[in-house]
Scaffold this active site. Structure first.
Site, short mmCIF file in Angstrom:
data_model
loop_
_atom_site.label_atom_id
_atom_site.label_comp_id
_atom_site.label_asym_id
_atom_site.label_seq_id
_atom_site.Cartn_x
_atom_site.Cartn_y
_atom_site.Cartn_z
N HIS A 114 1.75 -1.23 -0.04
CA HIS A 114 -0.09 0.16 0.05
C HIS A 114 0.88 1.05 0.20
O HIS A 114 1.44 1.93 -1.01
CB HIS A 114 -0.66 0.47 1.09
CG HIS A 114 -1.68 0.67 1.08
ND1 HIS A 114 -2.46 1.65 2.31
CD2 HIS A 114 -2.58 1.54 0.22
CE1 HIS A 114 -2.86 2.72 2.66
NE2 HIS A 114 -3.75 2.94 0.79
N CYS A 172 -0.66 0.34 10.14
CA CYS A 172 -1.10 1.53 9.34
C CYS A 172 -2.06 1.80 8.92
O CYS A 172 -2.65 3.09 9.08
CB CYS A 172 0.21 1.64 7.81
SG CYS A 172 1.87 2.20 8.87
N HIS A 173 -2.50 0.72 7.64
CA HIS A 173 -3.91 1.18 7.62
C HIS A 173 -4.24 0.01 7.22
O HIS A 173 -5.39 -0.38 6.44
CB HIS A 173 -3.57 2.23 5.93
CG HIS A 173 -3.29 3.22 5.01
ND1 HIS A 173 -1.60 2.66 5.33
CD2 HIS A 173 -3.52 4.30 5.50
CE1 HIS A 173 -1.53 4.52 5.61
NE2 HIS A 173 -2.17 4.94 5.45
N GLY A 174 -4.32 -1.27 7.79
CA GLY A 174 -5.37 -2.13 8.22
C GLY A 174 -5.24 -3.24 7.22
O GLY A 174 -6.34 -4.37 7.09
N PRO A 192 -6.51 -1.58 1.55
CA PRO A 192 -6.41 -0.62 0.75
C PRO A 192 -5.14 -1.45 0.04
O PRO A 192 -4.93 -0.75 -0.83
CB PRO A 192 -5.85 0.13 1.11
CG PRO A 192 -5.61 -0.37 2.73
CD PRO A 192 -5.63 -1.40 2.89
#
Lengths: 176, 689
Positions: A121, A140-142, A155
């Site tokens: 990502h 950070c963003h799963g 993501p």
């Protein structure tokens, strides 16, 4: 330029001006090159990026280690039977970036998963043994990766990349 | 900068911008339609050359700062890393280091042109003073830049120059401590000098804008020194002045490239290839050549404070020039006496520069004092008086008249030049005599395969030299800037990757800590550097009778000997720059078992013919037959010395072959380009005459 020149009647003067202008352009562009080229990795950085050897003996089943190659964290996971089975049995249709587990490990060494530990990502380092897929979880963003390092949720667009490596012996790999 | 321009762009987008920000009209008015006197000669192209040099210095400087480390223990190393490892790093560093010299050379020409043609006179006083400010800023910038490589001259130059401020009574010591950020020159000093060295060029650029602004308000002076009256006296800036400037620039680039590619170290000092050592001052401290006249003035005054004041006054006096020169006539062309004195002044300044590089003793001190008086007398006595007593020649009515009557006699300047040269020659005779006295100890000149513009390293010699280093020198001397991988680099000893790997694996390299936290040894890899024979300098010193054997990576660049006048001038043209290799080869062969009777050699030292002072701590390292060669080369000390020196020259500059090869290509291009520019300039100006 106040000099009149006509495209219909190229003169010796026009030729001279074009030649001088062309020489200046060529010289200028050639001069630019060192200024751009110096931004690339220097010779010592390139030399330091030579292949490294990693001894796998201390890594017990279910454990993993992180080594650095060219400044990148490389996860070397000693997968459990369960992890291997899960990875092999997952249908390709469940995957965002379809790839078989066989294509991501070396034949005969299926217990070893070697991946670059950089989330596809935005470059954070995923945590091993976390998430819903027995693999990696990026805080950070799963984004979640499975036990083969393939993207399953979140993501990130692609699987964790496999670095170039080979087995030098059964318990030693060379990365790079 | 020359008032509102009536220029209007035709494109609608440009029109839209122009209404809101009249930048196109501004540029057109200042650099295209701007009228310049039609009689400007090539001395006037130095303004454009200086603009170019400022640009080059800022550009290369910003890039070098990307790779440089402003930290006392790493600065020297990082500069070497730039030169050895960064792509084209050697080129960028040479451009910047020799660029500083070229910048100063151009600024001196520019200043002397102003002096000769009276460009500082009404209404150009502010223009001139801004120029003096730029010059002062340049001096500060150049000085701080010279400190950054953190070699011996950097360190001791910084020490000496900052100590100038200690001359001021009461506050001097506090100022110096403030400058240093410590109790001596050290890491804080280096760090702030780096910061300021980065800042000042942008200040210079700002003052240059003011300088150009003032120039465009007053208009350019010209060789005749009469103001343009009609349109016939001027030509448009573009294309006439631009094309002439560009031709001037292309010629200047030839000179610049000569230094970048063929004589990169000619203007530098060998001592600056020795890392800074706060415990030892080099025997002979000299600033860069462009400060030498002022350094000579400083040293010729026996009082500390007075010396410092004299040195600063020598520069500041320039700012008062518009009022010191009382003559109404600008150009020295029409001032027969001023012209003579101008050339005498030039010679005085050059001689002061020469003296600044000589040791402050004997005849040099006296000559320095006389010349210092002459320097100041020119500004404070000659120029004020000449205006009153000189009978000037009639001025031309207009610039156009001057251009038409371009047949003035050439005899007068010749006479004064010859006179000046005789004076210079006379004063230099003393210098030659002193230089000759030292000549007996100069190492003999060798014939090196790598000398000259097409010089290449002899591969066989490099490989044999490596063997000599490994088997003999490496027992005491480190080679810490050379990695094994370098042995396979193009332009080097030419080993294959496999040979390099096996060569590296012969060495044990300390690595770690491992998972247990312990250091361990492993076989060397291509990326590793040659291990040093001693763990630290103290150990090296202790094992070698108190003298640490120097690292050999840069030895051929870090050693030199005085060439003396006039050789150093010839060297510039013959490209002789092998003092270092000659010295190293000389030392290796200079041991004599039976020293001359008058030589005093303390115990623990050995007599060496070419070592300064003749007493060297290193015992004779090489003897015939000590190292065997596979290729049948003679196993003599002479051969060993030659081979190991060749190898060490390569170690000091691994990219030398690339430098010379690229230099040839650049020269090929620049000569053609300058030729094209010449004919283009002629064609463009054909309309103007």
């Amino acid at each position: 330029m106040t000099i009149a020149s006509s495209a219909d009647h190229p003169t010796r003067r026009d030729f001279l001006f074009v030649a001088t202008g062309a020489a200046a352009a060529v010289g200028g562009l050639a001069t630019l090159w060192p200024f751009v080229s110096q931004m690339n990795p220097d010779a010592s950085t390139i030399a330091a990026g030579a292949p490294i050897e990693v001894d796998l003996t201390p890594v017990a089943e279910g454990q993993d280690i992180k080594v650095f190659w060219r400044g990148k964290p490389i996860y070397i996971s000693h997968r459990t039977k369960k992890q291997i089975d899960e990875a092999q049995k997952t249908p390709l249709s469940d995957l965002k970036d379809p790839a078989t587990d066989e294509s991501r490990v070396k034949q005969g060494h299926e217990q070893w998963l070697v991946v670059i530990g950089i989330c596809t990502h935005l470059g954070c380092i995923p945590i091993a043994h976390e998430g819903n897929y027995d693999g990696f979880f990026c805080p950070c963003h799963g984004s979640q990766y499975d036990s083969s390092g393939r993207i399953r949720q979140g993501p990130a667009p692609a699987n964790l990349p496999v670095p170039p490596y080979q087995f030098v012996s059964d318990s030693k790999i060379q990365i790079g | 900068m020359s008032g509102p321009s009536d220029y209007q762009p035709s494109h609608p987008v440009l029109k839209w911008i122009e209404r809101r920000l009249p930048i196109f009209g501004f540029v057109h008015g200042s650099f295209v339609a701007y009228p310049t006197p039609r009689n400007l000669n090539y001395w006037w192209t130095f303004g454009a050359i200086l603009s170019l040099m400022l640009g080059v210095q800022i550009l290369t400087g910003v890039i070098l700062a990307m790779h440089y480390t402003p930290e006392a223990t790493m600065a020297f190393h990082s500069v070497e890393a730039i030169v050895r490892d960064v792509n084209y790093g050697w080129l960028l560093r040479n451009m910047h280091a020799t660029g500083a010299s070229m910048f100063f050379f151009a600024v001196y020409v520019h200043m002397l042109r102003g002096l000769y043609y009276g460009s500082y006179k009404e209404p150009r006083e502010v223009l001139w003073i801004l120029g003096v400010i730029i010059y002062l800023l340049m001096m500060a910038t150049g000085f701080m830049g010279y400190v950054l490589p953190w070699g011996q001259m950097s360190f001791w130059g910084a020490t000496v120059i900052t100590n100038l401020f200690s001359a001021f009574p009461y506050i001097g010591d506090s100022i110096v401590t403030l400058l240093w950020g410590g109790y001596s020159v050290g890491n804080p000093t280096l760090n702030r000098f780096f910061s300021l060295h980065y800042l000042l060029p942008f200040l210079i650029a700002g003052v240059v804008v003011l300088h150009v602004w003032a120039l465009h308000v007053a208009g350019q002076n010209n060789p005749a020194g009469v103001e343009p009256k009609t349109e016939k006296d001027t030509v448009a800036f573009t294309p006439y002045a631009t094309i002439k400037d560009m031709f001037g620039v292309s010629c200047f680039l030839l000179l610049y490239a000569w230094f970048i590619f063929y004589m990169p170290n000619y203007l530098g000092d060998a001592d600056n290839y020795i890392p800074a050592n706060p415990a030892q001052t080099p025997p002979h401290i000299v600033p860069e050549w462009y400060y030498l006249p002022f350094y000579a003035i400083l040293r010729s005054i026996p009082n500390k404070l007075a010396g410092v004041i004299a040195m600063f006054s020598a520069i500041l006096v320039l700012a008062f020039l518009p009022w010191l020169d009382t003559s109404k006539v600008r150009s020295s062309k029409y001032r027969p006496l001023a012209k003579q004195f101008f050339w005498i002044f030039v010679v005085v300044a050059v001689l002061l520069g020469y003296l600044g590089a000589q040791p402050p003793e004997g005849i040099y001190v006296i000559a320095g004092r006389i010349l210092t008086v002459c320097y100041f007398a020119y500004f404070l006595v000659v120029l004020p008086l000449l205006g009153k007593i000189e009978r000037t020649k009639p001025l031309p009515n207009s610039i156009a008249d001057d251009v038409l009557a371009k047949t003035g006699s050439k005899a007068v300047p010749m006479v004064s030049t010859v006179l000046a040269l005789i004076v210079a020659g006379g004063l230099l005779v003393g210098g030659i005599d002193t230089a000759r006295a030292a000549e007996a100890d100069t190492p003999p000149a060798n014939k090196w395969s790598f000398a000259g513009p097409f010089g290449k390293f002899d591969r066989g010699s490099l490989q044999r030299g490596l063997k000599v280093y490994k088997e003999v020198c490496s027992n005491c001397h480190a080679l810490s800037y050379i990695a094994f991988r370098n042995l396979g680099d193009p332009g080097g000893p030419g080993y294959s990757t496999a040979q390099v790997a096996s060569l590296a694996s012969e060495y044990k390299i300390k690595d770690g800590p491992n998972d247990q936290g312990e250091m361990f040894e492993r076989p060397g890899r291509a990326a590793d550097y040659f291990p040093s024979p001693f763990p630290n300098e103290q150990a090296a010193r202790n094992a070698n009778g108190g003298a640490a054997p120097p690292d050999l990576s840069l030895i051929t660049k870090a050693r030199s000997y005085e060439r003396g006048f006039p050789w150093f001038i010839f060297d510039l043209f013959t490209q002789y720059q092998e003092q270092g290799p000659d010295y190293v080869a000389g030392i290796l062969q200079g041991f004599e078992d039976n020293p001359p009777a008058d030589a005093k050699v303390p115990s623990g030292s050995y007599y060496n013919k070419y070592f300064p002072g003749h007493a060297i701590k290193m015992p004779k390292p090489l003897s015939d037959g000590q190292v065997t060669f596979d290729d049948g080369a003679p196993t003599t000390v002479t051969q060993y010395a030659k081979d190991v020196t060749t190898f060490l020259m390569w170690a000091a500059e691994p990219h030398m072959e690339e430098r010379k090869r690229l230099g040839f290509q650049v020269f090929f291009f620049l000569i053609i380009f300058a030729g094209l520019m010449y004919f283009t300039k002629k064609k463009v100006w054909a309309d103007a005459h």
